[in-house]
Design a protein around this motif. Structure first.
Motif, short mmCIF file in Angstrom:
data_model
loop_
_atom_site.label_atom_id
_atom_site.label_comp_id
_atom_site.label_asym_id
_atom_site.label_seq_id
_atom_site.Cartn_x
_atom_site.Cartn_y
_atom_site.Cartn_z
N ARG A 297 0.82 -1.21 0.00
CA ARG A 297 0.00 0.00 0.00
C ARG A 297 0.85 1.25 0.00
NH1 ARG A 297 -1.87 0.33 6.31
NH2 ARG A 297 0.20 0.08 7.17
N GLY A 298 0.21 2.37 -0.23
CA GLY A 298 0.85 3.66 -0.12
C GLY A 298 -0.10 4.74 -0.62
N LEU B 113 -11.70 11.00 9.91
CA LEU B 113 -11.60 10.43 8.58
C LEU B 113 -10.86 9.11 8.70
CD1 LEU B 113 -11.94 10.72 5.48
CD2 LEU B 113 -9.71 11.87 5.45
N GLU B 114 -11.47 8.03 8.23
CA GLU B 114 -10.88 6.70 8.31
C GLU B 114 -10.48 6.24 6.91
OE1 GLU B 114 -14.05 4.38 9.88
OE2 GLU B 114 -14.20 5.51 11.75
N ILE B 115 -9.29 5.68 6.78
CA ILE B 115 -8.81 5.21 5.48
C ILE B 115 -8.36 3.75 5.61
CG2 ILE B 115 -7.15 5.57 3.60
CD1 ILE B 115 -6.87 8.46 4.58
N VAL B 116 -8.95 2.89 4.81
CA VAL B 116 -8.57 1.48 4.79
C VAL B 116 -8.39 1.03 3.35
CG1 VAL B 116 -9.73 0.94 6.96
CG2 VAL B 116 -10.97 0.69 4.80
N ARG B 117 -7.64 -0.02 3.17
CA ARG B 117 -7.41 -0.56 1.83
C ARG B 117 -7.97 -1.97 1.76
NH1 ARG B 117 -3.18 -3.70 -0.52
NH2 ARG B 117 -3.14 -3.48 -2.79
N SER C 257 -9.70 3.69 -6.58
CA SER C 257 -8.80 2.59 -6.91
C SER C 257 -7.46 2.76 -6.20
CB SER C 257 -8.57 2.53 -8.42
OG SER C 257 -7.54 1.61 -8.75
N ASP C 258 -6.85 1.64 -5.82
CA ASP C 258 -5.50 1.71 -5.23
C ASP C 258 -4.42 1.54 -6.29
OD1 ASP C 258 -5.58 -0.97 -5.88
OD2 ASP C 258 -4.99 -1.68 -3.89
N GLN C 259 -4.83 1.48 -7.56
CA GLN C 259 -3.93 1.34 -8.70
C GLN C 259 -3.21 0.00 -8.72
OE1 GLN C 259 -4.23 3.75 -10.92
NE2 GLN C 259 -5.53 4.88 -9.49
N GLN C 260 -3.70 -0.95 -7.92
CA GLN C 260 -3.08 -2.27 -7.87
C GLN C 260 -4.12 -3.38 -7.89
OE1 GLN C 260 0.32 -2.47 -4.91
NE2 GLN C 260 -0.61 -0.55 -4.27
N GLY C 261 -5.31 -3.09 -8.43
CA GLY C 261 -6.36 -4.10 -8.46
C GLY C 261 -7.23 -4.12 -7.22
N GLY C 262 -7.04 -3.16 -6.33
CA GLY C 262 -7.84 -3.09 -5.11
C GLY C 262 -8.48 -1.72 -4.98
N ALA C 263 -8.88 -1.38 -3.75
CA ALA C 263 -9.57 -0.11 -3.54
C ALA C 263 -9.22 0.47 -2.18
CB ALA C 263 -11.08 -0.30 -3.63
#
Length: 338
Positions: free
Chosen positions: A98-99, A135-139, A196-202
């Motif tokens: 992630r990043g 604000l919550e951020i998860v992948r 999108s996480d640009q790696q096939g995820g979100a």
């Protein structure tokens, strides 16, 4: 400062009409119980890599004196600009998984990571009993943004009385869905943003607040989401772009604060710089756009910073014009357009 004034500072909005309404409300006076204020001392550099630190166990204090949970101390990467202000480009640790980068004003908010969730929270603690403001951020790896948005909507329906349809949001390049528990001043609200996480995820970004904080923290969280950008591990972009972003990240807070001394080495000899704002600590940056004269080997660039002061409805723009000489970016102009 009255109890009502502290309440509206805590929700990120101080408005005379709201204060008048609160002063007329005996109900608010009866139940408000204040926690001890706590938070992170504002850092003094712009780019950082967030690393986790272990929390030391401690006995839980009485509820009336309970402080916010301890937070992970960030490791600071000091760049050539030196200590220039309170705005930060946060970059979560970029690994194989992630990043991302996120622009946060740490005069008002702190950042930490807890159980795999990246959190942005107000420095000023809210009274006990109110819905959370954060604000919550998860992948979600290997999950499409569409499916992640559908999951988010389903989870909102389990908690909130009203849930909107999933909508495309071109401003963030993703989708949004919202939930709410009515219109009472302290009713819980949530806005979910999926990109999108640009790696096939979100990535799922959830802004939580309550009705009276909609024009305060709710708006500011929305602005922060506008600066969110997924970073693909192993791809850092051309060196000139990295240098341009680093230079801009030093200049922006210095211009806002009207203190150019720490960034003299980033200005041309004949630079025309103006744009100090009265209360830089109240600024929320919504987006930062970069335009260059050439995509391969640029010699000039314009950086446009879209921001909001306090709880104003309209946005203002800070424009930076930069020149690239011998691999270095130097600002020749900076000004604010109302």
């Amino acid at each position: 400062m009255s109890m009502e004034e502290r309440l509206f500072q805590a929700i990120g909005e101080v408005d005379e009409d709201l204060l008048k309404r609160s002063e007329q409300s005996a109900g608010i006076r009866r139940w408000v119980s204040w926690a001890v204020l706590g938070g992170l001392a504002a850092c003094a550099c712009l780019a950082l890599s967030l690393l986790l630190a272990e929390k030391a166990p401690a006995a839980e204090p009485p509820a009336s004196a309970q402080e916010p949970d301890p937070i992970s101390e960030p490791v600071l990467l000091r760049l050539d600009g030196g200590d220039v202000g309170k705005f930060h480009l946060y970059q979560a640790s970029v690994s194989e998984e992630r990043g991302f980068v996120l622009y946060v004003n740490q005069e008002s908010y702190r950042c930490r990571e807890e159980d795999g969730v990246y959190l942005v929270e107000p420095l000023l603690a809210l009274p006990s009993g109110l819905p959370p403001c954060r604000l919550e951020i998860v992948r979600r790896a290997c999950v499409s943004p569409q499916y992640a948005a559908e999951q988010a909507a389903a989870e909102l329906r389990e908690t909130y009385a009203e849930v909107s349809d999933i909508m495309d949001d071109s401003s963030i390049g993703g989708m949004t869905v919202s939930g709410g528990n009515g219109t009472a001043w302290d009713a819980a609200q949530a806005d979910v943003y999926v990109v999108s996480d640009q790696q096939g995820g979100a990535y799922i970004l959830t802004a939580r607040y309550f009705t009276e904080a909609t024009e305060g923290h709710g708006v500011r969280f929305r602005d922060m989401v506008g600066t969110f950008e997924a970073v693909t591990p192993g791809t850092s972009g051309p060196a000139w772009l990295k240098s341009l972003r680093e230079t801009a990240n030093h200049l922006i807070p210095a211009v806002f604060a009207g203190d150019l001394e720490p960034v003299r080495n980033l200005l041309t000899e004949d630079a025309v710089i103006s744009g100090a704002v009265e209360y830089p600590e109240d600024i929320t940056v919504s987006s930062i756009d970069y335009t260059t004269d050439d995509d391969d080997s640029p010699t000039s660039a314009v950086v446009s910073v879209r921001y909001r002061s306090g709880t104003e409805d309209s946005y203002d723009y800070l424009t930076l014009e930069l020149e690239r000489t011998e691999g270095r970016w130097l600002a020749s102009f900076a000004g604010i357009e109302k």
